[in-house]
Design an enzyme around this catalytic site. Structure first.
Site, mmCIF file in Angstrom:
data_model
loop_
_atom_site.group_PDB
_atom_site.id
_atom_site.type_symbol
_atom_site.label_atom_id
_atom_site.label_comp_id
_atom_site.label_asym_id
_atom_site.label_seq_id
_atom_site.Cartn_x
_atom_site.Cartn_y
_atom_site.Cartn_z
ATOM 1 N N SER A 238 2.563 -0.744 -2.208
ATOM 2 C CA SER A 238 3.906 -0.796 -1.639
ATOM 3 C C SER A 238 3.799 -1.560 -0.331
ATOM 4 O O SER A 238 2.711 -1.871 0.136
ATOM 5 C CB SER A 238 4.422 0.611 -1.381
ATOM 6 N N LYS A 239 4.943 -1.856 0.238
ATOM 7 C CA LYS A 239 4.956 -2.605 1.500
ATOM 8 C C LYS A 239 4.022 -1.946 2.519
ATOM 9 O O LYS A 239 3.263 -2.609 3.203
ATOM 10 C CB LYS A 239 6.366 -2.649 2.079
ATOM 11 N N ARG A 240 4.112 -0.613 2.587
ATOM 12 C CA ARG A 240 3.293 0.084 3.567
ATOM 13 C C ARG A 240 1.847 0.194 3.124
ATOM 14 O O ARG A 240 0.965 0.516 3.899
ATOM 15 C CB ARG A 240 3.860 1.492 3.805
ATOM 16 N N HIS A 241 1.637 -0.068 1.844
ATOM 17 C CA HIS A 241 0.342 0.236 1.281
ATOM 18 C C HIS A 241 -0.288 -1.006 0.657
ATOM 19 O O HIS A 241 -0.467 -1.088 -0.555
ATOM 20 C CB HIS A 241 0.505 1.333 0.237
ATOM 21 N N ALA A 243 0.615 -3.932 -0.195
ATOM 22 C CA ALA A 243 1.240 -4.914 -1.077
ATOM 23 C C ALA A 243 1.533 -6.160 -0.268
ATOM 24 O O ALA A 243 2.250 -6.109 0.718
ATOM 25 C CB ALA A 243 2.537 -4.352 -1.644
#
Ligand code: GLU
Ligand code: ZN
Length: 469
Positions: A238-241, A243
């Site tokens: 994800s964006k935070r993770h 990606a």
């Protein structure tokens, strides 16, 4: 199978990410393997979230990855009338009907079904009311009452859905706009698609699309749904993770060849082989060996693969590709032999183009602008270090021609004649030339700098040694 046609159909609501890039790559490879066509369609019907800048960025990332498409890019927003004509066809053949139920009425039907422990769905209220077009009337597909929709997924194997699981879905909204699945089916049919590989978040759409193909009497393409890409810790990217968009990899100086190779191996395999040239991928990717379990993106492995491709690039190409990164370091971009020499010296020491350009920095600034890493200067700019630098300075001033070989010989004879060890002499010299204890072979560095610049660096270091005292 030269009639294979595949496509990539991104929604321009963001930049191209790894998952999308892999989907595009698989479709591209399948088309290239069979000598077919690979098409590009922009699914821009969500006018609120779609942005032209994202379309531009997605196309740029596709080009950067080398995923060229056949024919013009198709935009769904141009095709509303075409979709509508297919809806009219379904109305005419009795496969669709007008519905005047309001969203509140439909929600009430769903609530009732939920309360009775049934699946929430539209209850078919308007099926036989023979309504015509009118304000607030949408069009719904009339589903068969019974039956199963079965397809053989290229990745997951057979998937069956009971029609009772579905309802009479809206195919044209009251405002005249076709719905998503309707548009996709019309597009996939008119574009002549034979194979559709996409993310498995689309599995629930597939039976809905198949009933549309059936109602329209159209051949059904083959579907393959690839699982999403996870992070190394098996968490969703994800964006935070972790990606990252494909353009970020480009900006970070990673090589498209490496990303293509890496993505190809996420969810597809060919024995144990890890490294593939593009030609090998095209030869081996035939739509089989697609893995139904989620693949993990491993940054470390990707860096390793990238370093491999960096080393494998022909020198002239490496020079061309690193040039923009050298420029963004604020350095004057060297050309010809000078660029080649830098690439040879440092390509084993860098993992990507940005890192490579950064390695060049000490050799591309002037002596006056060279900074010393404090701990290295402290350690090596000693009285003994100064003595070596003074003596070598004199030797090198007299050395002609100032070639790699001559420099190397000079260094070795200085060490030998004075009964020294190389590791006593090299550190102050290295720190003087590079500003820190890194870099390449000393004779290569000096030959690159030339005599004048080498001597300037020695002089600067000697002065620094005196200050250390
Ligand atoms: N536009 C869809 C997406 O970006 C893809 C639709 C499809 O592949 O059928 O997820
Ligand atoms: Zn109705």
């Amino acid at each position: 199978m030269s009639d294979v046609v595949t496509r990539f159909a991104p929604s321009p609501t963001g930049h191209l990410h790894l998952g999308g890039a892999r989907t595009a790559l698989f479709n591209w490879l399948l088309a290239r393997h069979y000598g077919g066509r690979f098409c590009l369609r922009i699914e821009d019907t969500d006018t609120l979230r779609s942005k032209q800048e994202y379309t531009t960025s997605i196309l740029a990332s596709m080009r950067w990855l080398g995923l060229d498409w056949d024919g013009d890019v198709l935009y769904q927003s141009d095709r509303t009338e075409l979709y509508s004509s297919y809806v009219d066809q379904l109305l005419a053949s009795g496969h669709a009907y007008y519905c005047s139920c309001t969203p509140e009425e439909v929600e009430a039907m769903r609530a009732k079904a939920r309360a009775e422990g049934r699946k929430p769905r539209y209850d078919g209220h308007c099926r036989d009311r023979h309504l015509g077009p009118g304000k607030g009337h949408c069009v719904r597909l009339r589903l068969p009452d019974t039956g199963r929709i079965v397809f053989d997924d290229m990745v997951k194997g057979p998937i069956a859905t009971d029609v009772q699981e579905l309802d009479d879905m809206v195919i044209r909204r009251a405002d005249g706009m076709p719905t998503y699945n309707m548009a996709v089916v019309v597009d996939d049919h008119t574009m002549g698609l034979t194979h559709i590989i996409r993310g498995d978040d689309h599995v629930p759409n597939t039976p809905k699309q198949i009933v549309l193909y059936q109602a329209l009497g159209l051949p059904i393409p083959r579907f393959g749904h690839v699982p999403m890409i996870l992070g190394k810790d098996k968490q969703k990217l994800s964006k935070r993770h972790g990606a990252k968009a494909v353009i970020e990899y480009e900006k970070d100086g990673l090589l498209p060849e490496a990303l293509v190779n890496y993505l190809a191996r996420l969810g597809w395999s060919h024995g144990d082989q890890e490294i593939f040239t593009l030609d090998e991928l095209i030869k081996d990717f035939d739509g089989s060996n697609l893995n139904p379990s989620a693949a993990c993106f491993d940054d470390v492995k990707f860096s390793w693969l990238n370093a491999h491709y960096l080393r494998a690039l022909p020198l002239d190409q490496l020079g061309q590709r690193v040039a923009p990164f050298v420029a963004s370091e604020g350095l004057l971009v060297p050309t010809g032999e000078r660029m080649d020499a830098l690439c040879v010296m440092f390509r084993e020491r860098a993992q990507d183009l940005k890192g490579l350009a950064h390695c060049f920095r000490p050799l591309l600034v002037e002596a006056s602008a060279l900074d010393y890493v404090e701990k290295d200067a402290k350690k090596h700019f000693t009285p003994a270090g100064a003595q070596h630098l003074r003596a070598l300075s004199q030797c090198f001033a007299a050395l002609t021609p100032f070639t790699k070989e001559a420099i190397d010989e000079q260094l070795n004879s200085y060490v030998a004649q004075n009964g020294l060890k190389f590791k006593e002499v090299a550190p102050p010299v290295r720190t003087a030339l590079m500003g820190f204890m890194g870099g390449s072979h000393l004779h290569e560095i000096m030959a690159f700098l030339g005599k004048e610049e080498t001597l300037a660096r020695f002089a600067k270091a000697i002065a620094a040694c005196d200050q250390e005292r």
